[in-house]
Design a protein around this motif. Structure first.
Motif, mmCIF file in Angstrom:
data_model
loop_
_atom_site.group_PDB
_atom_site.id
_atom_site.type_symbol
_atom_site.label_atom_id
_atom_site.label_comp_id
_atom_site.label_asym_id
_atom_site.label_seq_id
_atom_site.Cartn_x
_atom_site.Cartn_y
_atom_site.Cartn_z
ATOM 1 N N GLY A 41 0.973 -1.087 0.064
ATOM 2 C CA GLY A 41 0.037 0.232 0.010
ATOM 3 C C GLY A 41 0.830 1.235 0.145
ATOM 4 N N VAL A 42 1.914 1.326 0.744
ATOM 5 C CA VAL A 42 2.884 2.170 0.645
ATOM 6 C C VAL A 42 3.598 2.601 -0.752
ATOM 7 C CG1 VAL A 42 4.917 3.413 1.904
ATOM 8 C CG2 VAL A 42 3.142 2.162 3.305
ATOM 9 N N ALA A 43 3.825 1.440 -1.243
ATOM 10 C CA ALA A 43 4.523 1.689 -2.310
ATOM 11 C C ALA A 43 3.708 2.042 -3.542
ATOM 12 C CB ALA A 43 5.102 0.211 -2.874
ATOM 13 N N ALA A 44 2.359 1.843 -3.446
ATOM 14 C CA ALA A 44 1.462 2.166 -4.333
ATOM 15 C C ALA A 44 0.994 3.437 -4.149
ATOM 16 C CB ALA A 44 0.135 1.199 -4.308
ATOM 17 N N LEU A 45 1.063 3.870 -2.928
ATOM 18 C CA LEU A 45 0.894 5.261 -2.620
ATOM 19 C C LEU A 45 1.911 6.346 -3.106
ATOM 20 C CD1 LEU A 45 -1.119 7.313 -1.295
ATOM 21 C CD2 LEU A 45 0.056 7.161 0.943
ATOM 22 N N ALA A 46 3.139 5.685 -2.932
ATOM 23 C CA ALA A 46 4.423 6.642 -3.725
ATOM 24 C C ALA A 46 4.359 6.673 -5.114
ATOM 25 C CB ALA A 46 5.593 5.933 -3.267
ATOM 26 N N VAL A 47 3.832 5.724 -6.023
ATOM 27 C CA VAL A 47 3.468 5.870 -7.176
ATOM 28 C C VAL A 47 2.513 6.711 -7.627
ATOM 29 C CG1 VAL A 47 2.775 4.511 -9.247
ATOM 30 C CG2 VAL A 47 4.331 3.421 -7.543
ATOM 31 N N LEU A 48 1.276 6.564 -6.833
ATOM 32 C CA LEU A 48 0.367 7.690 -7.070
ATOM 33 C C LEU A 48 0.665 9.202 -6.816
ATOM 34 C CD1 LEU A 48 -2.674 5.928 -5.597
ATOM 35 C CD2 LEU A 48 -2.131 5.969 -8.054
ATOM 36 N N ALA A 49 1.420 9.335 -5.797
ATOM 37 C CA ALA A 49 2.140 10.663 -5.393
ATOM 38 C C ALA A 49 2.926 11.210 -6.844
ATOM 39 C CB ALA A 49 2.956 10.596 -4.359
ATOM 40 N N LEU A 50 3.967 10.259 -7.207
ATOM 41 C CA LEU A 50 4.597 10.509 -8.514
ATOM 42 C C LEU A 50 3.808 11.140 -9.563
ATOM 43 C CD1 LEU A 50 7.456 10.709 -9.637
ATOM 44 C CD2 LEU A 50 7.311 8.089 -10.143
ATOM 45 N N PHE A 51 2.727 9.998 -9.958
ATOM 46 C CA PHE A 51 2.053 10.493 -10.995
ATOM 47 C C PHE A 51 1.229 12.013 -10.699
ATOM 48 C CE2 PHE A 51 2.754 6.176 -12.467
ATOM 49 C CZ PHE A 51 2.748 6.408 -13.939
ATOM 50 N N VAL A 283 -1.470 3.534 -17.890
ATOM 51 C CA VAL A 283 -3.190 3.322 -17.686
ATOM 52 C C VAL A 283 -2.917 2.212 -16.601
ATOM 53 C CG1 VAL A 283 -5.119 2.272 -18.246
ATOM 54 C CG2 VAL A 283 -4.055 4.312 -19.606
ATOM 55 N N ALA A 284 -2.209 1.155 -17.054
ATOM 56 C CA ALA A 284 -2.265 -0.305 -15.970
ATOM 57 C C ALA A 284 -1.499 0.159 -14.735
ATOM 58 C CB ALA A 284 -1.133 -1.350 -16.958
ATOM 59 N N VAL A 285 -0.322 0.891 -14.710
ATOM 60 C CA VAL A 285 0.098 1.162 -13.431
ATOM 61 C C VAL A 285 -0.647 2.060 -12.548
ATOM 62 C CG1 VAL A 285 2.286 2.542 -12.354
ATOM 63 C CG2 VAL A 285 2.551 0.836 -14.334
ATOM 64 N N VAL A 286 -1.234 3.047 -13.119
ATOM 65 C CA VAL A 286 -2.071 3.965 -12.257
ATOM 66 C C VAL A 286 -3.148 3.111 -11.630
ATOM 67 C CG1 VAL A 286 -3.621 5.880 -12.021
ATOM 68 C CG2 VAL A 286 -1.319 5.883 -13.199
ATOM 69 N N ALA A 287 -3.940 2.417 -12.573
ATOM 70 C CA ALA A 287 -4.964 1.581 -12.041
ATOM 71 C C ALA A 287 -4.778 0.625 -11.081
ATOM 72 C CB ALA A 287 -5.755 0.857 -13.353
ATOM 73 N N LEU A 288 -3.405 -0.075 -11.325
ATOM 74 C CA LEU A 288 -3.058 -1.172 -10.200
ATOM 75 C C LEU A 288 -2.817 -0.528 -8.822
ATOM 76 C CD1 LEU A 288 -2.366 -4.052 -9.758
ATOM 77 C CD2 LEU A 288 0.141 -3.716 -10.478
ATOM 78 N N ALA A 289 -2.138 0.563 -8.886
ATOM 79 C CA ALA A 289 -1.766 1.308 -7.823
ATOM 80 C C ALA A 289 -3.109 1.914 -7.001
ATOM 81 C CB ALA A 289 -0.824 2.671 -8.043
ATOM 82 N N PHE A 290 -3.862 2.160 -7.629
ATOM 83 C CA PHE A 290 -5.150 2.669 -7.037
ATOM 84 C C PHE A 290 -5.984 1.489 -6.293
ATOM 85 C CE2 PHE A 290 -5.480 6.978 -9.172
ATOM 86 C CZ PHE A 290 -5.645 7.710 -7.777
ATOM 87 N N THR A 291 -5.972 0.301 -7.201
ATOM 88 C CA THR A 291 -6.324 -0.842 -6.687
ATOM 89 C C THR A 291 -5.805 -1.376 -5.277
ATOM 90 O OG1 THR A 291 -7.176 -1.621 -8.651
ATOM 91 C CG2 THR A 291 -6.976 -3.381 -7.028
ATOM 92 N N VAL A 292 -4.286 -1.453 -5.300
ATOM 93 C CA VAL A 292 -3.515 -1.731 -4.089
ATOM 94 C C VAL A 292 -3.935 -0.742 -2.823
ATOM 95 C CG1 VAL A 292 -1.165 -1.788 -3.304
ATOM 96 C CG2 VAL A 292 -1.948 -2.826 -5.651
#
Length: 309
Positions: A41-51, A283-292
């Protein structure tokens, strides 16, 4: 004649507001303390923050003229190189700049569509769970109809009959993806309405609005928060799908629009992978990050789910 508050009443009101603010802050601190134990969850949040940072900083990073076809820096379908790290599209525009700029539209549409969907689902779920009777029956039958109908087909139908714009895309996604939220919120509302403090509030004269807004809604908000993070990923995928099918706004740059341009340019058959991969991966990375993130939020709010860390 105006009435004035007594000196004792004002400090009491201030103390009440201060106490409520401290409780909310303590709740937020507890939530973050538990959330950060979920490594995924923290890793996905970091990815979303980057985007999100890329989307906000796009005018500074790539400039507002990145979509201009009259001043393209490369040749049509130019392969990736030193000057164009991700190559060029069929008009010679920098694909890296287009992907960064497209994050603004894709994320904005995803967030707004998810907000609309959750708002509709929450209102219907809370009111159906509170009033019950024929009103709840009618709402739930409408919800069941939307549930059995393919969401994408409904969204395509709405996007087809309405003008092609970002607002149309937001409305088409928002009004077709709310039934799941409505069902979940109604079930939670029914559970909350059986608790003793609801009966006490009614006995003290609390009306329908007071019970729904002061007692039911705060108890269903954690569920709504988790559902929102999950719907955002679906909304981003739906936006990309509508744009890929040519039902998006042709005047803006989005990840789905880039995929549609690649298809129209014959990138698949010609093997121009650099035209397809960057927006598709985004698209795939952001969708996966939100799901996680959504799964991690669910695990924090309901530890019984046992989501992996």
């Amino acid at each position: 004649m105006t009435t004035q508050k007594t000196p004792a009443a004002e400090p009491a009101a201030v103390r009440a507001r201060t106490s409520a603010w401290r409780r909310r802050r303590a709740s937020a601190v507890r939530f973050w303390r538990q959330y950060r134990t979920h490594r995924a969850g923290v890793a996905a949040l970091a990815v979303l923050a980057l985007f999100a940072l890329l989307a906000v900083s796009a005018p500074l990073l790539v400039g507002s003229g990145v979509a201009d076809v009259t001043d393209a820096p490369g040749s049509p379908l130019e392969r990736p190189g030193a000057e164009l790290p991700l190559g060029a599209d069929r008009f010679g525009r920098d694909l890296l700049g287009l992907v960064v700029w497209g994050a603004r539209v894709s994320l904005l549409v995803g967030l707004l569509a998810a907000a609309l969907s959750v708002a509709i689902g929450t209102v219907i779920g809370v009111t159906a769970g509170h009033f019950r009777g024929w009103y709840a029956t009618v709402l739930m039958r409408i919800t069941d109809w939307f549930l059995v109908m393919p969401t994408l087909v409904l969204a395509i139908a709405l996007a087809t009959v309405m003008s092609r714009s970002l607002l149309t895309t937001v409305v088409a996604i928002g009004v077709t993806t709310w039934p799941t939220t409505a069902r979940l919120v109604r079930a939670q509302t029914l559970a909350v309405e059986t608790r003793p403090y609801i009966e006490r509030a009614r006995a003290l004269g609390g009306g329908h609005w007071h019970v729904m807004t002061r007692h039911v809604l705060p108890n269903v908000m954690p569920l709504v928060l988790a559902q929102t993070t999950l719907i955002i990923s679906s909304a981003i995928l739906a936006e990309a799908t509508l744009a890929f099918l040519g039902l998006g706004d042709p005047t803006v740059v989005s990840w789905g629009g880039l995929l549609q341009d690649a298809r129209d340019a014959g990138a698949v058959s010609a093997g121009h992978w650099w035209y397809l991969v960057p927006p598709g991966v985004a698209v795939a990375v952001v969708a996966l990050a939100f799901t996680v993130c959504g799964r991690a939020v669910e695990s924090v709010l309901d530890p019984r789910l046992g989501v992996g860390r």
